[in-house]
Design an enzyme around this catalytic site. Structure first.
Site, short mmCIF file in Angstrom:
data_model
loop_
_atom_site.label_atom_id
_atom_site.label_comp_id
_atom_site.label_asym_id
_atom_site.label_seq_id
_atom_site.Cartn_x
_atom_site.Cartn_y
_atom_site.Cartn_z
N GLU A 77 0.83 -1.21 0.00
CA GLU A 77 0.00 0.00 0.00
C GLU A 77 0.86 1.25 0.00
O GLU A 77 2.08 1.19 0.16
CB GLU A 77 -0.94 -0.05 1.21
CG GLU A 77 -1.89 -1.23 1.13
CD GLU A 77 -2.93 -1.28 2.24
OE1 GLU A 77 -2.82 -0.51 3.22
OE2 GLU A 77 -3.85 -2.12 2.13
N CYS A 86 -2.21 -4.88 -5.37
CA CYS A 86 -2.70 -6.12 -4.74
C CYS A 86 -1.61 -7.20 -4.76
O CYS A 86 -0.74 -7.22 -5.64
CB CYS A 86 -3.89 -6.68 -5.50
SG CYS A 86 -5.36 -5.66 -5.43
N GLU A 88 -1.86 -10.28 -5.63
CA GLU A 88 -1.89 -11.12 -6.84
C GLU A 88 -1.02 -10.52 -7.94
O GLU A 88 -0.25 -11.21 -8.60
CB GLU A 88 -3.32 -11.25 -7.38
CG GLU A 88 -4.27 -11.99 -6.48
CD GLU A 88 -5.00 -11.08 -5.49
OE1 GLU A 88 -4.37 -10.11 -4.99
OE2 GLU A 88 -6.16 -11.35 -5.20
N CYS A 128 -7.14 -7.43 -10.95
CA CYS A 128 -6.33 -8.66 -10.89
C CYS A 128 -6.91 -9.74 -11.80
O CYS A 128 -6.17 -10.51 -12.42
CB CYS A 128 -6.22 -9.17 -9.45
SG CYS A 128 -5.18 -8.12 -8.43
N1 THU Z 1 -6.14 -6.73 -1.86
C1 THU Z 1 -5.32 -7.67 -2.41
O1 THU Z 1 -4.08 -7.61 -2.27
N2 THU Z 1 -5.88 -8.69 -3.08
C2 THU Z 1 -7.21 -8.90 -3.19
O2 THU Z 1 -7.64 -9.88 -3.82
C3 THU Z 1 -8.16 -7.97 -2.57
C4 THU Z 1 -7.56 -6.73 -2.01
C5 THU Z 1 -5.52 -5.65 -1.07
C6 THU Z 1 -5.57 -4.28 -1.67
C7 THU Z 1 -5.46 -3.42 -0.44
O3 THU Z 1 -4.09 -3.29 -0.08
C8 THU Z 1 -6.15 -4.23 0.64
O4 THU Z 1 -6.17 -5.57 0.16
C9 THU Z 1 -7.54 -3.77 0.96
O5 THU Z 1 -8.32 -3.68 -0.17
#
Ligand code: THU
Length: 176
Positions: A77, A86, A88, A128
């Site tokens: 983040e 994300c 993934e 993703c």
């Molecule tokens: N996030 C992911 O890394 N993968 C997902 O499949 C859903 C969301 C992360 C993005 C953000 O840093 C946090 O989770 C909250 O949305």
């Protein structure tokens, strides 16, 4: 008579398209093949290194390649929120950057939160899904998804692109 035939031929046809979507709900990782169980464990481990000070939602991803390597990722983040990425995409871009010619067999995803219990397996966001689907098209091979949260339940989905019907593809960039 000719006029009627012409009029009828102009009647618009309506075609309804129905898509079927199915996935497996698995109540315990013991029911998985060892390589898939291992991949989920790596995803869980990877989630511990997430940089998620804003959401406190820690996601880990593990990508298994056909060359035997497993590439990890986790969500990263940033105070400028949209700059983050994300888990993934961190994992899958890293895999492609390091091994551009390897095929991706499967991706395991795990999520936990310091604020609440993640009761359901985490499902990838739209961006993703778009990225995963394109790698499937590139390698002409489906990517299996193994999704988990802070319970024993696992969702197994045979192919990433079934999560994104009518995805944007290169045809959208061509002049018709
Ligand atoms: N996030 C992911 O890394 N993968 C997902 O499949 C859903 C969301 C992360 C993005 C953000 O840093 C946090 O989770 C909250 O949305």
């Amino acid at each position: 008579m000719i006029l009627i035939i012409l009029a009828l031929s102009k009647v618009r046809q309506l075609e309804e398209v129905n898509l079927k979507f199915s996935y497996k709900k698995i109540d315990n990782s013991e029911h998985l093949a060892k390589e898939d169980r291992d991949l989920l464990e790596i995803a869980e481990r990877a989630s511990k290194n997430a940089y998620a000070p804003y959401s406190r939602f820690h996601v880990g991803a593990a990508v298994r390649l056909d060359n035997g390597f497993v590439i990890e990722g986790n969500n990263q983040e940033n105070i400028a929120y949209p700059s983050g990425l994300c888990a993934e995409r961190v994992a899958i871009f890293s895999a492609s950057a390091q091994y551009p010619n390897a095929e991706i067999e499967a991706i395991a995803i795990y999520a936990s939160s310091t604020e609440f219990k993640v009761e359901n397996p985490v499902t990838p966001c739209g961006a993703c899904r778009q990225v995963l689907a394109e790698y499937e098209l590139k390698q002409k091979r489906s990517i299996k998804l193994l999704l988990s949260g802070q319970t024993e339940q696992i969702f197994e989905i045979e192919s990433a692109s079934i999560l994104l019907p009518l995805l944007f593809n290169e045809n959208g960039l061509k002049n018709s």
